[in-house]
Write a protein that holds these residues in place. Structure first.
Motif, PDB file in Angstrom:
ATOM      1  N   GLN A  50       0.844  -1.188   0.000  1.00 55.47           N
ATOM      2  CA  GLN A  50       0.000   0.000   0.000  1.00 55.47           C
ATOM      3  C   GLN A  50       0.876   1.232   0.000  1.00 55.47           C
ATOM      4  N   SER A  51       0.456   2.264  -0.736  1.00 59.81           N
ATOM      5  CA  SER A  51       1.158   3.544  -0.713  1.00 59.81           C
ATOM      6  C   SER A  51       0.143   4.659  -0.509  1.00 59.81           C
ATOM      7  N   VAL A  52       0.618   5.762   0.052  1.00 56.96           N
ATOM      8  CA  VAL A  52      -0.181   6.969   0.207  1.00 56.96           C
ATOM      9  C   VAL A  52       0.559   8.062  -0.552  1.00 56.96           C
ATOM     10  N   SER A  53      -0.154   8.750  -1.433  1.00 61.80           N
ATOM     11  CA  SER A  53       0.482   9.760  -2.276  1.00 61.80           C
ATOM     12  C   SER A  53      -0.353  11.021  -2.331  1.00 61.80           C
ATOM     13  N   LYS A  54       0.328  12.162  -2.404  1.00 68.11           N
ATOM     14  CA  LYS A  54      -0.359  13.436  -2.543  1.00 68.11           C
ATOM     15  C   LYS A  54      -0.606  13.728  -4.020  1.00 68.11           C
ATOM     16  N   LYS A  55      -1.462  14.703  -4.304  1.00 71.19           N
ATOM     17  CA  LYS A  55      -1.810  15.073  -5.673  1.00 71.19           C
ATOM     18  C   LYS A  55      -0.550  15.389  -6.477  1.00 71.19           C
ATOM     19  N   GLY A  56      -0.498  14.858  -7.687  1.00 67.37           N
ATOM     20  CA  GLY A  56       0.625  15.107  -8.579  1.00 67.37           C
ATOM     21  C   GLY A  56       1.765  14.113  -8.443  1.00 67.37           C
ATOM     22  N   THR A  57       1.687  13.224  -7.464  1.00 63.68           N
ATOM     23  CA  THR A  57       2.739  12.213  -7.312  1.00 63.68           C
ATOM     24  C   THR A  57       2.635  11.214  -8.453  1.00 63.68           C
ATOM     25  N   LEU A  58       3.746  11.040  -9.145  1.00 60.94           N
ATOM     26  CA  LEU A  58       3.816  10.078 -10.238  1.00 60.94           C
ATOM     27  C   LEU A  58       4.780   8.977  -9.808  1.00 60.94           C
ATOM     28  N   LEU A  73      -2.366  -7.066  -8.889  1.00 62.76           N
ATOM     29  CA  LEU A  73      -3.777  -6.700  -8.899  1.00 62.76           C
ATOM     30  C   LEU A  73      -3.855  -5.400  -8.115  1.00 62.76           C
ATOM     31  N   VAL A  74      -4.140  -4.286  -8.806  1.00 62.63           N
ATOM     32  CA  VAL A  74      -4.052  -2.956  -8.203  1.00 62.63           C
ATOM     33  C   VAL A  74      -5.424  -2.324  -8.052  1.00 62.63           C
ATOM     34  N   ARG A  75      -5.553  -1.476  -7.003  1.00 59.83           N
ATOM     35  CA  ARG A  75      -6.809  -0.759  -6.781  1.00 59.83           C
ATOM     36  C   ARG A  75      -6.550   0.470  -5.913  1.00 59.83           C
ATOM     37  N   VAL A  76      -7.527   1.351  -5.883  1.00 56.71           N
ATOM     38  CA  VAL A  76      -7.466   2.553  -5.060  1.00 56.71           C
ATOM     39  C   VAL A  76      -8.440   2.390  -3.904  1.00 56.71           C
ATOM     40  N   VAL A  77      -7.961   2.595  -2.693  1.00 55.66           N
ATOM     41  CA  VAL A  77      -8.782   2.509  -1.491  1.00 55.66           C
ATOM     42  C   VAL A  77      -9.433   3.865  -1.205  1.00 55.66           C
ATOM     43  N   LYS A  78      -8.659   4.933  -1.442  1.00 52.89           N
ATOM     44  CA  LYS A  78      -9.157   6.291  -1.213  1.00 52.89           C
ATOM     45  C   LYS A  78      -8.574   7.202  -2.280  1.00 52.89           C
ATOM     46  N   GLY A  79      -9.410   8.099  -2.810  1.00 52.88           N
ATOM     47  CA  GLY A  79      -8.932   9.063  -3.787  1.00 52.88           C
ATOM     48  C   GLY A  79      -9.068   8.572  -5.214  1.00 52.88           C
ATOM     49  N   LEU A 124      -4.459  11.929  -8.863  1.00 50.99           N
ATOM     50  CA  LEU A 124      -5.259  13.041  -9.374  1.00 50.99           C
ATOM     51  C   LEU A 124      -6.045  13.752  -8.283  1.00 50.99           C
ATOM     52  N   SER A 125      -6.343  13.051  -7.188  1.00 52.07           N
ATOM     53  CA  SER A 125      -7.061  13.653  -6.057  1.00 52.07           C
ATOM     54  C   SER A 125      -6.037  14.267  -5.097  1.00 52.07           C
ATOM     55  N   GLU A 126      -6.529  14.966  -4.072  1.00 56.17           N
ATOM     56  CA  GLU A 126      -5.615  15.587  -3.103  1.00 56.17           C
ATOM     57  C   GLU A 126      -4.722  14.556  -2.426  1.00 56.17           C
ATOM     58  N   GLU A 127      -5.241  13.349  -2.232  1.00 58.41           N
ATOM     59  CA  GLU A 127      -4.471  12.248  -1.655  1.00 58.41           C
ATOM     60  C   GLU A 127      -5.077  10.951  -2.183  1.00 58.41           C
ATOM     61  N   ALA A 128      -4.244   9.939  -2.328  1.00 64.55           N
ATOM     62  CA  ALA A 128      -4.755   8.636  -2.748  1.00 64.55           C
ATOM     63  C   ALA A 128      -4.058   7.542  -1.963  1.00 64.55           C
ATOM     64  N   ILE A 129      -4.836   6.553  -1.573  1.00 63.80           N
ATOM     65  CA  ILE A 129      -4.286   5.333  -0.971  1.00 63.80           C
ATOM     66  C   ILE A 129      -4.420   4.252  -2.032  1.00 63.80           C
TER      67      ILE A 129
END
Length: 182
Positions: A50-58, A73-79, A124-129
């Protein structure tokens, strides 16, 4: 679970069955029997990340080579992220081709990334998990990748270059042509 093929052989979009009511929702993010039955693939996932990233993180475009290659197998939990894959399998009819998909907490879609694909995403969101399962253990000596802004790939990352946050390591990755000739 609903499985959709992408233009890249073996790369699949997985849409879990979501149950919603006034409390929220529930869905099964992975079931080995259902996955095998619906995809026809026998994948043994052995690591969860799992990673947590701020907007614009590539992050990316990464892969593990050789005996340490990984399917994911990838997915987004938040964002929300735009997830991107590049087929780097030698002899593949779609070698060097890309596929991208928006993954977010609302659509609950997942992407199955086969072994031999470079993978990356932009937040793309302010934060993504971002969460993903791997079928092989990470091995630093097997790391490889392709530079995110390779002109031959022509990936639209949806944000201007000056808004991107990219690791120094990812800025030094080779182009597709350099990768192929290595």
């Amino acid at each position: 679970m609903q499985v959709e093929k992408t233009p890249l052989k073996d790369c699949l979009v997985i849409k879990p069955r979501v149950f919603e009511d006034d409390r929220g929702c529930f869905f099964e993010s992975f079931n080995e029997q259902t996955f095998k039955k619906e995809t026809g693939l026998n994948v043994n996932f052995i690591q969860d990340n799992q990673s947590v990233s701020k907007k614009g993180t590539l992050r990316g475009l990464h892969l593990q080579k050789g005996e340490h290659a990984q399917a994911k197998l990838v997915r987004v939990v938040k964002g929300e992220v735009m997830d991107v894959v590049v087929d780097l399998r030698e002899g593949s009819e779609t070698y060097g081709k890309t596929y991208s998909i928006i993954l977010n907490e609302k659509n609950n879609h997942q992407l199955f990334v086969p072994r031999g694909f470079a993978h990356g995403f932009i937040t793309l969101s302010e934060e993504a998990i971002f969460a993903y399962k791997c079928d092989n253990y990470y091995n630093k000596a097997s790391e490889a990748g392709i530079i995110y802004n390779d002109k031959t790939l022509n990936i639209d990352w949806h944000l201007p270059e000056e808004q991107l946050t990219i690791s120094a390591k990812d800025k030094e990755l080779p182009t597709l042509a350099e990768f192929k000739n290595a």
